[in-house]
Design an enzyme around this catalytic site. Structure first.
Site, PDB file in Angstrom:
ATOM      1  N   ASN A   1      -7.326  -3.387  14.515  1.00  0.00           N
ATOM      2  CA  ASN A   1      -8.695  -3.774  14.148  1.00  0.00           C
ATOM      3  C   ASN A   1      -8.691  -4.953  13.179  1.00  0.00           C
ATOM      4  O   ASN A   1      -9.680  -5.222  12.508  1.00  0.00           O
ATOM      5  CB  ASN A   1      -9.459  -2.591  13.562  1.00  0.00           C
ATOM      6  CG  ASN A   1      -8.781  -2.024  12.310  1.00  0.00           C
ATOM      7  OD1 ASN A   1      -7.830  -2.596  11.785  1.00  0.00           O
ATOM      8  ND2 ASN A   1      -9.283  -0.889  11.847  1.00  0.00           N
TER       9      ASN A   1
ATOM     10  N   HIS B   1      -6.980  -5.308  10.394  1.00  0.00           N
ATOM     11  CA  HIS B   1      -6.828  -5.053   8.964  1.00  0.00           C
ATOM     12  C   HIS B   1      -5.501  -5.601   8.464  1.00  0.00           C
ATOM     13  O   HIS B   1      -4.532  -5.721   9.223  1.00  0.00           O
ATOM     14  CB  HIS B   1      -6.985  -3.565   8.634  1.00  0.00           C
ATOM     15  CG  HIS B   1      -5.841  -2.690   9.040  1.00  0.00           C
ATOM     16  ND1 HIS B   1      -5.965  -1.690   9.989  1.00  0.00           N
ATOM     17  CD2 HIS B   1      -4.547  -2.629   8.625  1.00  0.00           C
ATOM     18  CE1 HIS B   1      -4.822  -1.058  10.132  1.00  0.00           C
ATOM     19  NE2 HIS B   1      -3.931  -1.619   9.312  1.00  0.00           N
TER      20      HIS B   1
ATOM     21  N   ASP C   1       0.821  -1.212   0.000  1.00  0.00           N
ATOM     22  CA  ASP C   1       0.000   0.000   0.000  1.00  0.00           C
ATOM     23  C   ASP C   1       0.850   1.255   0.000  1.00  0.00           C
ATOM     24  O   ASP C   1       2.067   1.213   0.135  1.00  0.00           O
ATOM     25  CB  ASP C   1      -0.937   0.002   1.214  1.00  0.00           C
ATOM     26  CG  ASP C   1      -0.259  -0.488   2.492  1.00  0.00           C
ATOM     27  OD1 ASP C   1       0.956  -0.218   2.657  1.00  0.00           O
ATOM     28  OD2 ASP C   1      -0.909  -1.143   3.313  1.00  0.00           O
TER      29      ASP C   1
ATOM     30  N   GLU D   1      -9.611  -2.185   5.599  1.00  0.00           N
ATOM     31  CA  GLU D   1     -10.258  -1.926   6.877  1.00  0.00           C
ATOM     32  C   GLU D   1     -11.476  -2.840   7.072  1.00  0.00           C
ATOM     33  O   GLU D   1     -12.013  -3.396   6.099  1.00  0.00           O
ATOM     34  CB  GLU D   1     -10.724  -0.468   6.934  1.00  0.00           C
ATOM     35  CG  GLU D   1      -9.595   0.553   6.829  1.00  0.00           C
ATOM     36  CD  GLU D   1      -8.853   0.780   8.125  1.00  0.00           C
ATOM     37  OE1 GLU D   1      -8.828  -0.146   8.968  1.00  0.00           O
ATOM     38  OE2 GLU D   1      -8.291   1.869   8.297  1.00  0.00           O
TER      39      GLU D   1
END
Length: 242
Positions: free
Chosen positions: A136, A138, A67, A143
């Protein structure tokens, strides 16, 4: 899925580097998927040591990063291009033309995503994909969502991720709100996946990824369906594992 629990962050990096180095020794022209952040730094440091002392050769290796932030140029100190160059690429004998990172300054994110997928396919796909994991759960910048997004795409970062990443910036307002990320299908198409995590703050995410329901609300849980995953974590990240 193979899970390796280490006594320390440094040992996690050592074990991860052994796996990556083994991939390169077996296939010198390997295609590696790489990640950024604080978690893989120990792995990169060990790989640099193997390059300097044992002659680990990166000259035929191709890399694709997971990313990049949207709106940051390659030479912005907070960009992932800059991170990879400073922490890894500039210290090894990799061919710079074999390094691929999404263009965060593109005017057409959709076209950039399609182009990135085409580049990966043109190299025969990813042999080994290295992943970190967010608090979380990811992976990449995928996400929690109501669905798994397949291909490289634009992501709006949620507040938890922005807060977690703000430690790398002067303040939270400097953290970009969007990024380009490999999608779940792109990650899952890798021949082998290496998931790294350290610290108690990642323990719940690791539990969700390895032991929870497979759901886009915990994107890393999809790794339970991959045929060849190695998870290397320290004791703190393994807190909730039996």
């Amino acid at each position: 899925m193979r899970v390796i629990i280490t006594d320390s962050y440094e040992q996690m990096g050592f074990e991860a580097a052994k796996l990556v180095a083994g991939q390169i020794y077996l296939k010198p022209n390997s295609v590696l998927g790489l990640t950024t952040g604080s978690t893989p730094l120990a792995m990169y440091e060990r790989l640099l040591a193997l390059h300097k002392t044992d002659g680990l050769d990166f000259s035929e290796v191709t890399t694709f990063n997971l990313d990049e932030y949207i709106g940051l140029s390659a030479y912005n100190p907070h960009s992932y291009y800059y991170y990879m160059q400073e922490n890894f690429f500039k210290h090894i004998n990799i061919n710079q033309e074999n390094i691929y990172i999404p263009n965060g300054m593109t005017n057409d994110v959709t076209a950039e995503g399609i182009h990135y997928e085409q580049l990966i396919a043109s190299k025969g796909g990813i042999d080994l994909q290295v992943l970190g994991i967010g608090q979380n759960a990811h992976i990449g910048f995928n996400e929690p969502d109501v669905r798994f997004v397949a291909d490289t795409h634009m992501v709006e970062l949620n507040e938890e991720t922005i807060l977690a990443n703000s430690r790398f910036f002067n303040n939270i307002d400097e953290v970009p709100r969007c990024a380009i990320s490999m999608g779940i299908k792109t990650i899952m198409m890798a021949n082998r996946i290496l998931l790294l995590a350290n610290g108690r703050n990642k323990a719940k995410a690791i539990y969700k990824a390895l032991c929870g329901d497979i759901t886009p609300q915990a994107p890393a849980s999809i790794l339970q369906l991959h045929r060849d995953v190695v998870v290397i974590i320290d004791k703190e990240a393994a807190e909730f594992l039996s």
